[in-house]
Design an enzyme around this catalytic site. Structure first.
Site, PDB file in Angstrom:
ATOM      1  N   TYR A 217       0.800  -1.233   0.000  1.00 23.67           N
ATOM      2  CA  TYR A 217       0.000   0.000   0.000  1.00 23.67           C
ATOM      3  C   TYR A 217       0.831   1.281   0.000  1.00 23.67           C
ATOM      4  O   TYR A 217       0.268   2.375   0.077  1.00 23.67           O
ATOM      5  CB  TYR A 217      -0.972   0.007   1.200  1.00 23.67           C
ATOM      6  CG  TYR A 217      -2.176  -0.891   1.002  1.00 23.67           C
ATOM      7  CD1 TYR A 217      -2.043  -2.272   1.061  1.00 23.67           C
ATOM      8  CD2 TYR A 217      -3.443  -0.362   0.744  1.00 23.67           C
ATOM      9  CE1 TYR A 217      -3.132  -3.097   0.874  1.00 23.67           C
ATOM     10  CE2 TYR A 217      -4.544  -1.187   0.553  1.00 23.67           C
ATOM     11  CZ  TYR A 217      -4.385  -2.549   0.613  1.00 23.67           C
ATOM     12  OH  TYR A 217      -5.481  -3.363   0.422  1.00 23.67           O
TER      13      TYR A 217
ATOM     14  N   LYS B  20       4.064 -14.882   4.295  1.00 22.57           N
ATOM     15  CA  LYS B  20       4.495 -15.726   3.175  1.00 22.57           C
ATOM     16  C   LYS B  20       6.012 -15.607   3.099  1.00 22.57           C
ATOM     17  O   LYS B  20       6.600 -15.261   2.071  1.00 22.57           O
ATOM     18  CB  LYS B  20       3.808 -15.256   1.878  1.00 22.57           C
ATOM     19  CG  LYS B  20       4.066 -16.131   0.682  1.00 22.57           C
ATOM     20  CD  LYS B  20       3.170 -17.348   0.551  1.00 22.57           C
ATOM     21  CE  LYS B  20       3.640 -18.258  -0.565  1.00 22.57           C
ATOM     22  NZ  LYS B  20       2.891 -19.530  -0.680  1.00 22.57           N
TER      23      LYS B  20
ATOM     24  N   ASP C  50      -1.457 -18.626   2.448  1.00 24.52           N
ATOM     25  CA  ASP C  50      -2.238 -19.478   1.547  1.00 24.52           C
ATOM     26  C   ASP C  50      -2.887 -20.627   2.326  1.00 24.52           C
ATOM     27  O   ASP C  50      -4.107 -20.831   2.260  1.00 24.52           O
ATOM     28  CB  ASP C  50      -1.389 -19.981   0.364  1.00 24.52           C
ATOM     29  CG  ASP C  50      -0.047 -20.577   0.774  1.00 24.52           C
ATOM     30  OD1 ASP C  50       0.467 -20.218   1.839  1.00 24.52           O
ATOM     31  OD2 ASP C  50       0.499 -21.422   0.019  1.00 24.52           O
TER      32      ASP C  50
ATOM     33  N   ASP D 178      -6.349  -7.588   4.106  1.00 28.33           N
ATOM     34  CA  ASP D 178      -7.443  -7.168   3.227  1.00 28.33           C
ATOM     35  C   ASP D 178      -8.180  -8.389   2.688  1.00 28.33           C
ATOM     36  O   ASP D 178      -9.414  -8.481   2.762  1.00 28.33           O
ATOM     37  CB  ASP D 178      -6.834  -6.338   2.082  1.00 28.33           C
ATOM     38  CG  ASP D 178      -7.882  -5.789   1.133  1.00 28.33           C
ATOM     39  OD1 ASP D 178      -8.838  -5.165   1.619  1.00 28.33           O
ATOM     40  OD2 ASP D 178      -7.725  -5.975  -0.086  1.00 28.33           O
TER      41      ASP D 178
ATOM     42  N   ASP E 292     -11.924 -10.237   4.139  1.00 30.20           N
ATOM     43  CA  ASP E 292     -13.074 -10.391   3.244  1.00 30.20           C
ATOM     44  C   ASP E 292     -13.496 -11.856   3.165  1.00 30.20           C
ATOM     45  O   ASP E 292     -14.693 -12.161   3.139  1.00 30.20           O
ATOM     46  CB  ASP E 292     -12.749  -9.855   1.840  1.00 30.20           C
ATOM     47  CG  ASP E 292     -13.234  -8.416   1.663  1.00 30.20           C
ATOM     48  OD1 ASP E 292     -13.219  -7.663   2.654  1.00 30.20           O
ATOM     49  OD2 ASP E 292     -13.619  -8.035   0.546  1.00 30.20           O
TER      50      ASP E 292
END
Ligand SMILES: CC(C)[C@H](C(=O)O)[C@@H](O)C(=O)O
Ligand SMILES: CC(C)[C@H](C(=O)O)[C@@H](O)C(=O)O
Lengths: 325, 325
Positions: free
Chosen positions: A119, A166, A198, A222, A226
């Site tokens: 970001y 990750k 993942d 993010d 969701d």
């Protein structure tokens, strides 16, 4: 002392759910509400989605309640998060009795780093058709989100803390993230598990009950939050807080929903629950609890908006919640 | 002509499921199998998880069947994907009659870009506690994955093609990704939808039946395909292909599962289904279909390994599948 709360309804259903939440807040606390503009409709008129004035008012207010923005969402919410100095994006995802959910046992809180990662906005086209983005992970921001996350878990009674990463691929950057978290945990005597982001996406679907607080780099937070909305039945119920050192912004996780905007049938729960987070943040813990239990009791047996299978309006639901206070 | 298939069992249950898949392949085709080493156990002996010889054999073979690696997974699989020149990672996720799934209506295929994004490995610590990673998105790789994805959808009868991105934040890089996809779609007359990767994570949970082929940048594909494993009941059934111009590597999506390794109870289905993808890739479409339907019929009414609630061994299940061929 009367706190000043900036309200920024934004676009679409933001204009319906923010007034709903304001009427609930008004019933339990004595805030001074100031309204400011942002979003597609402002851009259409002035060329800028986020007027300087709105940015400055958010920076000066005691807290901000934001609704949603349409196409310009990123142009509005990313600077507003900066305006309030937010370093932590707090996203609870839990199911409610009486509301259909894929995984009713879900009770998760994502603590998302809110300032860096992908970001940072550092991108370029370094050659024709060759583009780069610089992902930034710092020890400072990572320690800060870890401290916030562990403290949140302690204060809110969550035993399980998971750190998403990750680092098998993003070795240096997510390696830094993990090292920073480890340093904070060591200093404070906190327990936690590391989880590859993942694999975590899968495990959250298969065994949500094994997770509690999930500390995440920005983009992972993010996506995973969701995903968790999908576990509890959608975005209509998910509130969020963007927390800074001494300011904060609260917003539903949902967007401006242009398909139902203007019909008066948007579910106000996510924004009202964001209002409860605002109350808590400003020190009105009791009032926050009152609002939460009013929302819960209406979700369980009160009028429902169409997204939850009912045919009540935003106003009906809001009135029922105010009645329960 | 006898094709050479390199088999790399790797670590843990890789050593159990790869022989199972080889015995199935042996029953339907006449390949020359060559075995090579990789993984934690090789690193423990030689200091390197992936011997040069294994890399070179993979590059020279007609196709490779890989099992799994433990801690060294990234050190093994990322170079092996390069060895075969893979640009597309193909990950089907569908449910099977008789196997419990959160969303039985799921029938998705992720077409994941397999060469760039955050996987370029360009990272540095630019100052004490300040780290960066360079995410790379190019027109070439993006057009290539789009072409592959649209062609895959056409050939396999999928009407819905979705392109995952986060171009509202990663404006230049995912902007490039979307532009490249758009150029390919325009040239070929293909229809598709764009979907923000965060919202897509939720929608895949709530309405998987609305999606078919999902074309993804590298890391998004990594996460979304694991999420889809959660929708269909876990990793035990998910095969994958790493496809290059004239070589390819096939592997189960699951890892080395050290908790059950050595017990002979690993579910061989994902690796056998990866073998079916290998058959198809080498032009044995009929044999691939035979293997797939044998696996389906055993999943529906044959012996089951413990992950699917049974108490059969890897060998029992494999024998039952070979019997059905
Ligand atoms: C609108 C977008 C920039 C934003 C984000 O990525 O943070 C949104 O997805 C969210 O989660 O609030
Ligand atoms: C082991 C790891 C490098 C790998 C990846 O990220 O691609 C794995 O998660 C996968 O999906 O095959």
């Amino acid at each position: 002392m009367t706190e000043t709360v900036l309200v920024v309804p934004g676009d679409g259903i933001g204009k319906e759910v923010v007034p709903a939440a304001v009427s609930v807040l008004d019933a339990v606390a004595d805030f001074e509400f100031v309204e400011a503009e942002a979003g597609d409709h402002v851009k259409a008129e002035t060329g800028e989605a986020l007027p300087d004035e709105t940015y400055e008012r958010a920076a000066e207010a005691d807290a901000t309640l934001f609704g949603a923005a349409g196409e310009t969402a990123a142009d509005v919410i990313l600077p507003l998060r900066q305006a309030v100095g937010s370093f932590a994006n707090v996203r609870p995802a839990r199911s409610y009795p009486g509301v259909e959910a894929l995984r009713p046992e879900t009770d998760l809180v994502f603590i998302r780093e809110n300032t860096e990662g992908v970001y940072k906005g550092i991108e370029s086209e370094i050659d024709d058709g060759v583009t780069t983005l610089t992902r930034v992970i710092t020890d400072d921001a990572s320690q800060k989100i870890a401290e916030y996350g562990f403290e949140y878990a302690d204060e809110n009674g969550y035993d399980d803390v998971t750190v998403a990463h990750k680092a098998n691929v993003m070795r240096t950057t997510d390696g830094q993230f993990l090292d920073s978290v480890a340093a904070v945990a060591e200093a404070g005597g906190h327990d936690y598990e590391e989880a590859l982001m993942d694999a975590l996406a899968m495990h959250l679907l298969l065994r949500p009950e094994e997770y509690g607080v999930v500390i995440c780099p920005n983009l992972a937070g993010d996506m995973l939050s969701d995903l968790a909305a999908g576990l509890v039945g959608g975005l209509g119920l998910l509130p969020s807080a963007n927390v800074g050192e001494d300011n904060a912004l609260f917003e539903p996780v949902h967007g401006s929903a242009p398909d139902i905007a203007g019909e008066g049938v948007a579910n106000p729960a996510a924004t009202i629950l964001s209002g409860a987070m605002l109350l808590e943040h400003l020190g009105y813990g009791e009032e926050a609890a009152t609002v939460r239990s009013a929302v819960e009791s209406v979700l369980e047996s009160g009028p429902r908006t169409p997204d939850l299978g009912g045919d009540a309006s935003t106003e009906d639901v809001t009135a029922a919640i105010v009645d329960e206070l």
